[in-house]
Design a protein around this motif. Structure first.
Motif, PDB file in Angstrom:
ATOM      1  N   ALA A  85       7.851  11.132  -2.681  1.00  0.00           N
ATOM      2  CA  ALA A  85       9.061  11.189  -3.479  1.00  0.00           C
ATOM      3  C   ALA A  85       8.807  10.478  -4.797  1.00  0.00           C
ATOM      4  O   ALA A  85       8.101   9.474  -4.831  1.00  0.00           O
ATOM      5  N   HIS A 143      -3.080  18.023   1.347  1.00  0.00           N
ATOM      6  CA  HIS A 143      -1.761  17.884   0.746  1.00  0.00           C
ATOM      7  C   HIS A 143      -1.369  16.425   0.661  1.00  0.00           C
ATOM      8  O   HIS A 143      -1.682  15.650   1.562  1.00  0.00           O
ATOM      9  N   HIS A 175       4.832   5.116  -0.206  1.00  0.00           N
ATOM     10  CA  HIS A 175       4.389   6.040   0.827  1.00  0.00           C
ATOM     11  C   HIS A 175       4.032   7.422   0.320  1.00  0.00           C
ATOM     12  O   HIS A 175       4.767   8.037  -0.424  1.00  0.00           O
ATOM     13  N   THR A 176       2.896   7.897   0.783  1.00  0.00           N
ATOM     14  CA  THR A 176       2.493   9.279   0.563  1.00  0.00           C
ATOM     15  C   THR A 176       2.023   9.850   1.884  1.00  0.00           C
ATOM     16  O   THR A 176       1.231   9.235   2.590  1.00  0.00           O
ATOM     17  N   LEU A 177       2.558  10.987   2.252  1.00  0.00           N
ATOM     18  CA  LEU A 177       2.073  11.685   3.429  1.00  0.00           C
ATOM     19  C   LEU A 177       0.830  12.461   3.045  1.00  0.00           C
ATOM     20  O   LEU A 177       0.819  13.130   2.017  1.00  0.00           O
ATOM     21  N   VAL A 178      -0.167  12.398   3.848  1.00  0.00           N
ATOM     22  CA  VAL A 178      -1.390  13.145   3.564  1.00  0.00           C
ATOM     23  C   VAL A 178      -1.630  14.152   4.675  1.00  0.00           C
ATOM     24  O   VAL A 178      -1.524  13.821   5.857  1.00  0.00           O
ATOM     25  N   ILE A 207       2.242  14.394  -0.024  1.00  0.00           N
ATOM     26  CA  ILE A 207       3.677  14.613  -0.151  1.00  0.00           C
ATOM     27  C   ILE A 207       4.322  13.274  -0.432  1.00  0.00           C
ATOM     28  O   ILE A 207       4.076  12.305   0.280  1.00  0.00           O
ATOM     29  N   ALA A 253       9.818   5.216  -2.655  1.00  0.00           N
ATOM     30  CA  ALA A 253       8.909   6.209  -3.220  1.00  0.00           C
ATOM     31  C   ALA A 253       7.516   5.652  -3.457  1.00  0.00           C
ATOM     32  O   ALA A 253       6.513   6.304  -3.158  1.00  0.00           O
TER      33      ALA A 253
END
Lengths: 246, 246
Positions: free
Chosen positions: A190, A186, B235-238, A188, B232
């Motif tokens: 914004a 995944h 950053h991306t959460l993985v 996630i 925005a």
DNA sequence: ATGGCGATTATGTATATACATATTGAAACG
DNA sequence: CGTTTCAATATGTATATACATAATCGCCAT
């Protein structure tokens, strides 16, 4: 399994549960630092005046929970603090919407069967070219759009999908019922809504959205790639975390 | 605790482990559908030619893992699949920044020790009033602000925090090194930057941001509540996922 | 019918016991 | 001196047994 999960499942009144929480309390509070050798089973047996089986049950669960490490002949030791890992619950959108007390509705916007483009192959992490099914749909909560979905399905992995219209059933639940998945990834983040998303979700262009992208594999084969976009107000991901070895 | 976690911790050769994996296999494959009543303990005892305790150990673990529900007098039933669970790795911000090949810098913006307000108590889920430490800080990646952090620390749980200035060390790593945590809860969502956040992150007001809020407990005591806000683009959460029940 | 009551049943927890297994430390041996 | 062997020890798993607890069923009296 976290300590509180253990507590939730077991009766909190039972003796092995009390032993478990006593020890975890000592570890959590720092009284027993990492590396500390906790009392042997036979010592705890004496302390709690119970059988070894009862102590063993508690210690086994602490080991499962990752708080201690057990070594034959040596004893049980408090583990080093571990990296953070989380259990993130991702619910079916329908269930999520219905949990809010709203009517759920699903709508197919577009459906195209095509030979995979270079972009498709990148998204699915496909090596060779092949047929894919591209879907675009919306999920409604009551009258308002709740989520926008863009999905690719690898027809080499899920041939039956080519026969399915996806008019009445969303691809998520359809796939879940048919293709067991072994792994998923995944992302996630914004984003600001672009024109297309803004229209689909009935929000302003540039409004913040939560994007959840998922890639799923079954037995090493890419199955599907999906991007859900939620309007900022409509969605919060909730994750329960526990310490775990990493 | 997921099934694979159970398998990882227990030896796979033991009998109760074999019973456990046999049954979970039937459930996972769909052969035993949700609602199905699995055989009674005494039936499995006969089938595996073992004692009830051994069967009970396997079934208790399946119940903990959430695959089955046990009801006295009625039997054990396959549970409805609840949700998909994932293991989400959340790294230290410093490590994340340095993984991007950028220089990490930490900056304290504000630090206030105060008696908990009603809002503080709500955020920390504190029952009674007490001293809290409120911190606001920024994390930089290279020259650009990477994340904004607002944090409350429950001084009843972590008294030493009152003595710490947090000028050179971020509260996250400081806490991790000192307070073992047993559980945490995360909420992840997208928001539009308000004026304050926009200034702190050097972005436009209204720009989309990813917000990660975390509440942490140690041995049932609230320790800290923190809100990270990321621009925005930054950053991306993985998250790597595995199938699980819960 | 119906409301309460005891018998039945399946699970929940705990016991004492037994033997297996991995590891350590020390004694015996070359 | 180094290596092998063996006994001691803590944990791992399994057994038979016992009693507790919760839920359900059927019986009986109202």
């Amino acid at each position: 399994m976290s300590i509180s999960e253990i507590a939730a499942v077991e009766g909190v009144g039972s003796l092995h549960q009390r032993i478990l929480s006593d020890i975890s309390e000592k570890i959590m509070s720092g009284a027993w630092a990492p590396g500390f050798r906790i009392p042997f089973e036979h010592e705890l047996t004496a302390e709690y005046n119970c059988s070894r089986m009862t102590v063993n049950k508690a210690l086994s669960q602490l080991a499962k929970a990752g708080l201690i490490e057990r070594r034959r002949r040596s004893g049980s030791f408090v583990r080093q603090p571990q990296s953070q890992a989380a259990v993130l619950e991702i619910h079916d959108i329908r269930i999520e919407v219905e949990a809010l007390g709203l009517a759920y509705r699903y709508e197919l916007i577009a459906r195209q069967k095509r030979r995979s483009s270079a972009e498709d192959r990148a998204l699915l992490e496909l090596g060779a070219a092949g047929q894919v099914l591209a879907l675009e749909c919306r999920h409604f909560a009551g009258k308002r759009p709740f989520a926008h979905e863009q999905r690719l399905i690898n027809l080499a992995a899920v041939a039956e999908a080519a026969e399915e219209e996806f008019l009445d059933i969303a691809p998520g639940p359809w796939l879940i019922g048919r293709v067991p998945w072994s792994e998923a990834e995944h992302r996630i983040r914004a984003v600001a809504a672009d024109r297309h998303i803004a229209e689909a979700l009935d929000i302003a262009t540039g409004a913040p959205c939560l994007v959840v992208e998922r890639r799923t594999w079954s037995a090493e084969h890419p199955v599907t790639q999906v991007r859900f976009t939620y309007a900022a107000e409509s969605h919060t991901l909730v994750a329960r975390f526990r310490p775990s070895q990493g």
